[in-house]
Design a protein around this motif. Structure first.
Motif: not given
Length: 106
Positions: A16-31, A36-39
């Motif tokens: 969801s959101g402005k980038d809905k459907g975008a695919v990327g790789t997780v750069l960092q997880v902040m539990p 999360v940061l997604v490339d």
């Protein structure tokens, strides 16, 4: 806290959101923050003044943290969003895509 179902290096799909459907790789997880940061997703722009370290200055574009609830792991088989479950295979605990039943390389 529950076991981490999304890890650094996973391929994810934005739900969801402005980038809905975008695919990327997780750069960092902040539990602790649930972020999360997604490339290449949720790009924030900052105007930077020239400094000694960066004499040119200019516009800096980098991914901003987004809510972990807005992303889902991409199924290794077809790239569609899937939930993740844990199974015992060959004596070790592995992450499995609920959609296809394939293991998720992590």
């Amino acid at each position: 806290m529950a076991s981490a179902k999304i890890k650094k290096g996973d391929n994810v799909v934005v739900l969801s959101g402005k980038d809905k459907g975008a695919v990327g790789t997780v750069l960092q997880v902040m539990p602790k923050d649930g972020k999360v940061l997604v490339d290449g997703v949720n790009i924030a722009t900052r105007h930077r003044k020239p400094t000694q370290a960066n004499p040119q200055g200019g516009i800096d574009r980098r991914p901003a943290p987004m809510a972990i609830a807005k992303i889902a792991v991409a199924d290794p088989k077809d790239g569609k969003p899937t939930r993740v479950r844990f199974e015992e295979r060959d004596g070790s605990k592995v992450r499995v895509a609920a959609r296809s039943g394939e293991t998720i390389d992590g």
